[in-house]
Enzyme design. Structure first.
Site, PDB file in Angstrom:
ATOM      1  N   HIS A   1      14.465  91.161  85.313  1.00  0.00           N
ATOM      2  CA  HIS A   1      14.460  92.624  85.226  1.00  0.00           C
ATOM      3  C   HIS A   1      15.684  93.257  85.893  1.00  0.00           C
ATOM      4  O   HIS A   1      16.173  94.267  85.438  1.00  0.00           O
ATOM      5  CB  HIS A   1      13.169  93.203  85.816  1.00  0.00           C
ATOM      6  CG  HIS A   1      12.989  92.919  87.279  1.00  0.00           C
ATOM      7  ND1 HIS A   1      12.376  91.777  87.729  1.00  0.00           N
ATOM      8  CD2 HIS A   1      13.339  93.612  88.379  1.00  0.00           C
ATOM      9  CE1 HIS A   1      12.356  91.793  89.059  1.00  0.00           C
ATOM     10  NE2 HIS A   1      12.948  92.899  89.480  1.00  0.00           N
ATOM     11  N   ASP A   2      16.186  92.655  86.942  1.00  0.00           N
ATOM     12  CA  ASP A   2      17.296  93.271  87.679  1.00  0.00           C
ATOM     13  C   ASP A   2      18.659  92.658  87.362  1.00  0.00           C
ATOM     14  O   ASP A   2      19.615  92.862  88.105  1.00  0.00           O
ATOM     15  CB  ASP A   2      17.045  93.173  89.194  1.00  0.00           C
ATOM     16  CG  ASP A   2      16.222  94.328  89.710  1.00  0.00           C
ATOM     17  OD1 ASP A   2      16.150  95.368  89.032  1.00  0.00           O
ATOM     18  OD2 ASP A   2      15.629  94.170  90.802  1.00  0.00           O
TER      19      ASP A   2
ATOM     20  N   LYS B   1      21.897  94.429  87.870  1.00  0.00           N
ATOM     21  CA  LYS B   1      22.456  94.677  89.206  1.00  0.00           C
ATOM     22  C   LYS B   1      23.710  93.851  89.455  1.00  0.00           C
ATOM     23  O   LYS B   1      24.498  94.166  90.343  1.00  0.00           O
ATOM     24  CB  LYS B   1      21.418  94.343  90.287  1.00  0.00           C
ATOM     25  CG  LYS B   1      20.390  95.426  90.521  1.00  0.00           C
ATOM     26  CD  LYS B   1      19.532  95.078  91.730  1.00  0.00           C
ATOM     27  CE  LYS B   1      18.392  96.055  91.930  1.00  0.00           C
ATOM     28  NZ  LYS B   1      17.441  95.545  92.945  1.00  0.00           N
TER      29      LYS B   1
ATOM     30  N   HIS C   1      21.677 100.068  86.300  1.00  0.00           N
ATOM     31  CA  HIS C   1      21.366  98.637  86.127  1.00  0.00           C
ATOM     32  C   HIS C   1      20.343  98.387  85.028  1.00  0.00           C
ATOM     33  O   HIS C   1      20.338  97.326  84.413  1.00  0.00           O
ATOM     34  CB  HIS C   1      20.947  97.979  87.451  1.00  0.00           C
ATOM     35  CG  HIS C   1      19.514  98.194  87.861  1.00  0.00           C
ATOM     36  ND1 HIS C   1      19.076  99.318  88.505  1.00  0.00           N
ATOM     37  CD2 HIS C   1      18.413  97.419  87.717  1.00  0.00           C
ATOM     38  CE1 HIS C   1      17.770  99.226  88.753  1.00  0.00           C
ATOM     39  NE2 HIS C   1      17.332  98.078  88.277  1.00  0.00           N
TER      40      HIS C   1
ATOM     41  N   HIS D   1      11.788  98.809  83.360  1.00  0.00           N
ATOM     42  CA  HIS D   1      10.994  98.517  84.561  1.00  0.00           C
ATOM     43  C   HIS D   1      11.017  99.630  85.602  1.00  0.00           C
ATOM     44  O   HIS D   1      10.253  99.589  86.552  1.00  0.00           O
ATOM     45  CB  HIS D   1      11.366  97.160  85.177  1.00  0.00           C
ATOM     46  CG  HIS D   1      12.694  97.120  85.871  1.00  0.00           C
ATOM     47  ND1 HIS D   1      13.893  96.985  85.203  1.00  0.00           N
ATOM     48  CD2 HIS D   1      13.022  97.184  87.184  1.00  0.00           C
ATOM     49  CE1 HIS D   1      14.886  96.965  86.059  1.00  0.00           C
ATOM     50  NE2 HIS D   1      14.384  97.099  87.286  1.00  0.00           N
ATOM     51  N   HIS D   2      11.902 100.626  85.448  1.00  0.00           N
ATOM     52  CA  HIS D   2      11.864 101.769  86.364  1.00  0.00           C
ATOM     53  C   HIS D   2      11.335 103.042  85.716  1.00  0.00           C
ATOM     54  O   HIS D   2      11.453 104.129  86.284  1.00  0.00           O
ATOM     55  CB  HIS D   2      13.232 102.022  86.986  1.00  0.00           C
ATOM     56  CG  HIS D   2      13.607 100.991  88.012  1.00  0.00           C
ATOM     57  ND1 HIS D   2      12.925 100.848  89.203  1.00  0.00           N
ATOM     58  CD2 HIS D   2      14.577 100.029  88.015  1.00  0.00           C
ATOM     59  CE1 HIS D   2      13.469  99.848  89.899  1.00  0.00           C
ATOM     60  NE2 HIS D   2      14.458  99.333  89.195  1.00  0.00           N
TER      61      HIS D   2
ATOM     62  N   ASP E   1       7.170  94.454  90.398  1.00  0.00           N
ATOM     63  CA  ASP E   1       8.445  94.598  91.099  1.00  0.00           C
ATOM     64  C   ASP E   1       8.299  95.473  92.351  1.00  0.00           C
ATOM     65  O   ASP E   1       8.758  95.105  93.428  1.00  0.00           O
ATOM     66  CB  ASP E   1       9.486  95.213  90.153  1.00  0.00           C
ATOM     67  CG  ASP E   1      10.855  95.355  90.804  1.00  0.00           C
ATOM     68  OD1 ASP E   1      11.238  94.464  91.578  1.00  0.00           O
ATOM     69  OD2 ASP E   1      11.545  96.350  90.529  1.00  0.00           O
TER      70      ASP E   1
END
Ligand code: C2E
Ligand code: SIN
Ligand code: SIN
Ligand code: FE
Ligand code: FE
Length: 522
Positions: free
Chosen positions: A381-382, A385, A410, A436-437, A465
């Site tokens: 998911h990240d 970044k 990201h 995811h955010h 998360d």
């Protein structure tokens, strides 16, 4: 030499065509920060240059270009795409001349990077706040406010964010290229072509990077033939060594490093050397050897590690097309692991997020294959970044609004990196990276999606998360204790999080705590 072996420079040309955005590279190479002053009042030009004459930021001075009308400004920015900052008067030949320049830069030229500082003559001439936000104006000052001190502060802020945007853009390009490069590699038909391709891709990546890392590379690829490695392609220092034995071309020390890498069946990044060994049951070992002018930076090493995984997967596909499953898992873990290392998160973070996602997905009654694919994809998911500058990602304290805006990218970056893959796992990973955010009540980012418009994979990963982020120490925060996390989860039921998933979360709390404890950071 095999007649099918193509000339390496031809390969490079072919690949370079895929997409190229050289202006971005140019921007970081310049010796000065270019500033365009746009004002119909000649005095303003004099004063600005006087105030900023000795200005220096990160070892570079400013160089000035002058425009006295909107039309001139447009021409200048067209001719100088590497401009860092524009000081822009609002009212010139027409009352909206300045605004037209802005629209032209952002919309027509598509230049989202150059920083713009607006200056107006009279108080009350303020452009609408909406204009400032939608056209990404860096700063807005009345001319009388631009005393030397305020001007300096504005310019420093602008250059700092210009620099961050450039790094972001460059990182993003390299990463996209890594994901996409596997397509080109997959297309290779013969082993020799394939090896050429692996080397060209590698050097292309490094040369992309060279625009902001000052390094020079020579590289070669060699293949085992009988008992000896024979060089099959090379560039720069190794441009004319095809067909020779590797041990005759490298120094003894270099060759020993190669043998060591061969033993380890992996990669070695050592000072100025990058050596990769490609080997499996089906293929005679291949060595890729790169010698650099300067020591490899951490960023170059990250890049090389991802490259290697990708190239290896391509190799596996090349040799045995039907055993993709296991290598897929490998690339997921490598990519997830690297992004985690960059943001200094702990080793078990991605594993815990995978397990929490699985528990929630089972509770939500997703199909078994879906549960499995979600579990495998959620650790990525990240991944976006990776493209975020260190200074922001690992900043010990609270982020400024501008820095948080950079971090927020990201999600989109991760999506862009993964979306082009045809593999279902990568497709799922791309959705998770993007969403995811998002928050259930529609206040999340990047798209402010609401409720079930957020994909169930995104909603699940959000819970997993945040639960893990809160329970873990970060450079910017201490770990929360469980009671406090539980309180927040109750509070955020139906706000940040899908209420149904929060219920499933609490129904399965003992299992979740078990995972938390068994995969705890030391
Ligand atoms: P992350 O550290 O993996 O955090 C993921 C998400 O967990 C955050 O998304 C947020 O929803 C939640 N979270 C983490 N810590 C806290 C906290 O102390 N309080 C609350 N209420 N929620 C928390 P968010 O906010 O969108 O942040 C995304 C990423 O941005 C974070 O990922 C982190 O890498 C970075 N970040 C956020 N705030 C800061 C900060 O103040 N300093 C630094 N250096 N990075 C930050
Ligand atoms: C692809 O599906 O070929 C691109 C991503 C990958 O190599 O796993
Ligand atoms: C966050 O988004 O910062 C955490 C959850 C919340 O307070 O909304
Ligand atoms: Fe994230
Ligand atoms: Fe995370």
């Amino acid at each position: 030499m095999n007649s099918e072996t193509r000339n390496l420079s031809e390969d490079l040309d072919e690949i370079i065509i895929i997409d190229d955005n050289d202006t971005i590279g140019e921007q970081i190479k310049t010796e000065t920060w270019k500033m365009i002053i746009v004002d119909d009042d000649i005095e303003v030009h004099h004063i600005t240059k006087l105030v900023l004459r000795d200005f220096e930021f990160e070892g570079k001075h400013l160089s000035f270009l002058s425009a006295y009308s909107g039309a001139e400004a447009i021409q200048l920015i067209k001719d100088n795409p590497d401009t860092a900052v524009i000081l822009l008067d609002v009212i010139m030949e027409k009352s909206d001349a300045g605004l037209n320049v802005i629209k032209y830069i952002r919309n027509e030229l598509g230049n989202k990077i150059v920083r713009i500082i607006l200056r107006t003559g009279q108080p009350g001439e303020t452009p609408e706040e909406e204009t400032i936000i939608s056209y990404d104006i860096n700063d807005y000052k009345e001319k009388s406010e631009l005393t030397s001190k305020k001007l300096l502060t504005s310019v420093i802020t602008a250059l700092r964010s210009f620099r961050d945007l450039i790094v972001l853009q460059n990182n993003k390009l390299s990463l996209e290229r890594i994901i996409n490069s596997s397509y080109v590699i997959h297309r290779q038909k013969t082993l020799n072509n394939f090896i050429n391709e692996i080397l060209s891709q590698l050097l292309y990546l490094l040369y992309e990077g060279k625009k902001y890392v000052n390094n020079y590379y020579s590289g070669l690829a060699a293949m085992m033939d009988g008992d000896e490695f024979v060089i099959v392609s090379g560039v720069e220092d190794y441009a004319n060594v095809n067909g020779r034995y590797l041990k005759d071309v490298l120094s003894q020390e270099e060759f020993e490093n190669v043998l060591e890498t061969l033993q380890a069946e992996g990669i070695v990044c050592k000072g100025k050397y990058f050596i990769a060994c490609f080997k499996n049951e089906a293929i005679t070992p291949v060595i890729v050897f790169v010698r650099c002018k300067n020591d490899l930076t951490e960023w170059e090493q990250d890049l090389l590690a991802i490259y290697y995984t990708n190239a290896f997967i391509a190799l596996d596909n090349f040799m045995l097309t039907n055993e993709i499953e296991s290598t897929q898992k490998e690339i997921v873990l490598t990519l997830g692991g690297i992004s985690e290392a960059r943001s200094k998160e702990t080793g078990n973070h991605v594993k815990r997020v995978a397990e929490y996602s699985k528990i929630l997905a089972l509770g939500y009654n997703l199909k078994e294959e879906e549960v499995e694919i979600l579990k495998q994809a959620s650790p990525m998911h990240d991944i976006g970044k990776l493209a975020i500058p260190d200074a922001i990602l690992n900043k010990p304290g609270k982020l400024t609004a501008e820095e948080f805006d950079v971090i927020k990218t990201h999600s989109q970056i991760g999506y862009d990196m993964l979306k082009n893959s045809n593999r279902s796992l990568m497709k799922v990973a791309s959705i998770i990276a993007l969403q995811h955010h998002e928050k259930f009540d529609g206040t999340g980012y990047p798209q402010r999606l609401q409720g079930e418009n957020i994909h169930i994979y995104g909603r699940i990963t959000a819970v997993a998360d945040v639960f893990d982020a809160l329970g873990s120490e970060r450079v910017y925060k201490k770990a929360w204790d469980l009671d406090r996390i539980i309180e927040l989860f109750k509070e955020e039921r139906g706000k940040h999080f899908d209420p149904e998933l929060i219920d499933i979360f609490f129904d399965n709390l003992s299992k979740i705590i078990q995972v938390k404890d068994s995969l705890a950071d030391i």
